[in-house]
Design an enzyme around this catalytic site. Structure first.
Site, PDB file in Angstrom:
ATOM      1  N   GLU A  51       0.861  -1.177   0.000  1.00 13.47           N
ATOM      2  CA  GLU A  51       0.000   0.000   0.000  1.00 13.47           C
ATOM      3  C   GLU A  51       0.901   1.231   0.000  1.00 13.47           C
ATOM      4  O   GLU A  51       1.657   1.443   0.949  1.00 13.47           O
ATOM      5  CB  GLU A  51      -0.883   0.047   1.247  1.00 13.47           C
ATOM      6  CG  GLU A  51      -1.873  -1.089   1.388  1.00 13.47           C
ATOM      7  CD  GLU A  51      -2.663  -0.969   2.693  1.00 13.47           C
ATOM      8  OE1 GLU A  51      -2.553   0.092   3.359  1.00 13.47           O
ATOM      9  OE2 GLU A  51      -3.350  -1.921   3.046  1.00 13.47           O
ATOM     10  N   ASP A  62      -4.996   8.354  10.965  1.00 12.73           N
ATOM     11  CA  ASP A  62      -3.628   7.870  11.145  1.00 12.73           C
ATOM     12  C   ASP A  62      -3.084   8.231  12.521  1.00 12.73           C
ATOM     13  O   ASP A  62      -3.301   9.333  13.019  1.00 12.73           O
ATOM     14  CB  ASP A  62      -2.709   8.446  10.067  1.00 12.73           C
ATOM     15  CG  ASP A  62      -3.062   7.945   8.681  1.00 12.73           C
ATOM     16  OD1 ASP A  62      -3.566   6.824   8.590  1.00 12.73           O
ATOM     17  OD2 ASP A  62      -2.838   8.685   7.711  1.00 12.73           O
TER      18      ASP A  62
END
Length: 270
Positions: A51, A62
């Site tokens: 990814e 995140d």
């Protein structure tokens, strides 16, 4: 449509009786050329799928490690076109290579243009963590035209209706975010992960769509635990941390490849 490289890699892992190892790394961290070498080290260590993160200034899902990596990539001047360079290098290793991106940068770049350039770079598809399937008509159409897989997220809070809707929209795999909240390594894998995978598989029915688990995996034992019930084990923070902790790039590359080998052993030890 013939199978994408992602579908092929996941099917190959399944035929070997194991989960696929999926590694995440932001493009441009610590700079574009170095991030290419990091991706190559991840594949050399055993990652089946990469990814490539598109660095974004407001990464709401995140954790601090990935945010720090993305910040450094942005400070280095990383652009969306640089992301495609990293994708191209990742695809050249033979690994299935995806982009993981929040929706805003894709929309700003141009949805059709993004799909075309990703396909041209050899990318297999896109993970869009903040895009709801019912709001993804433009992306689904553009991705279909370029033969790209599309991966949406499910979470422990997802209702059965939401699971069914998401599974129908996905192609490639379903991303099961096994923990609520932001990303980051954990001492233990969430005990909700296995239940979420089971519910998602039930929603997938006879389609056999793979379900891959991310958020919190930090060592081989956790990878083996998740690999016992998931089709793929997704790791990001652990890779980023090894680059951040290294005194220089060469040391970081050794640490990244070693970590990938550890995790690859884990997914084969189910």
């Amino acid at each position: 449509m013939t199978g994408t490289t992602l579908q092929t890699k996941l099917a190959q892992a399944r035929s070997e009786g194991r989960a696929a190892l999926i590694g995440y790394m932001p493009a441009g961290f610590p700079d574009v050329e170095s991030s290419i070498r990091v991706v190559q080290a991840m594949v050399a260590g055993g990652c089946d799928v990469i990814e490539v993160g598109l660095p974004y200034s407001d990464p709401m899902m995140d954790g601090p490690t990935i945010q720090r990596a993305a910040d450094l990539a942005l400070e280095a001047g990383t652009t969306t076109d640089d992301v495609f360079r990293v994708v191209e290098a990742g695809a050249a290793t033979g690994a299935a290579t995806l982009v993981m991106s929040y929706w805003n940068p894709i929309e700003r770049y141009g949805v059709e243009r993004f799909a075309q350039n990703l396909a041209k770079a050899g990318g297999a598809g896109v993970i869009t963590p903040d895009l709801l399937p019912e709001e993804a008509e433009e992306w689904i159409a553009a991705g279909d035209r370029e033969g790209l897989d599309r991966i949406f997220l499910v979470a422990p809070s997802s209702t059965d209706r939401r699971l069914a809707l998401t599974v129908r929209a996905c192609r490639g795999f379903v991303y099961a975010a096994s923990l609520m909240g932001i990303t980051g390594t954990r001492e233990q894998v969430s005990d909700t992960a296995e239940g979420l995978v089971r519910r998602t598989r039930e929603a997938a029915g006879d389609s056999g769509l793979p379900v891959c688990v991310g958020l919190g995996i930090s060592n081989a034992a956790q990878a083996a635990e998740v690999a016992a019930y998931a089709d793929g084990v997704i790791v990001g923070t652990g890779f980023c941390q090894r680059v951040l902790d290294a005194p220089d790039l060469e040391t970081g590359l050794i640490a990244v490849e070693s970590f990938a080998r550890e995790l690859a052993t884990g997914v084969r030890a189910r």
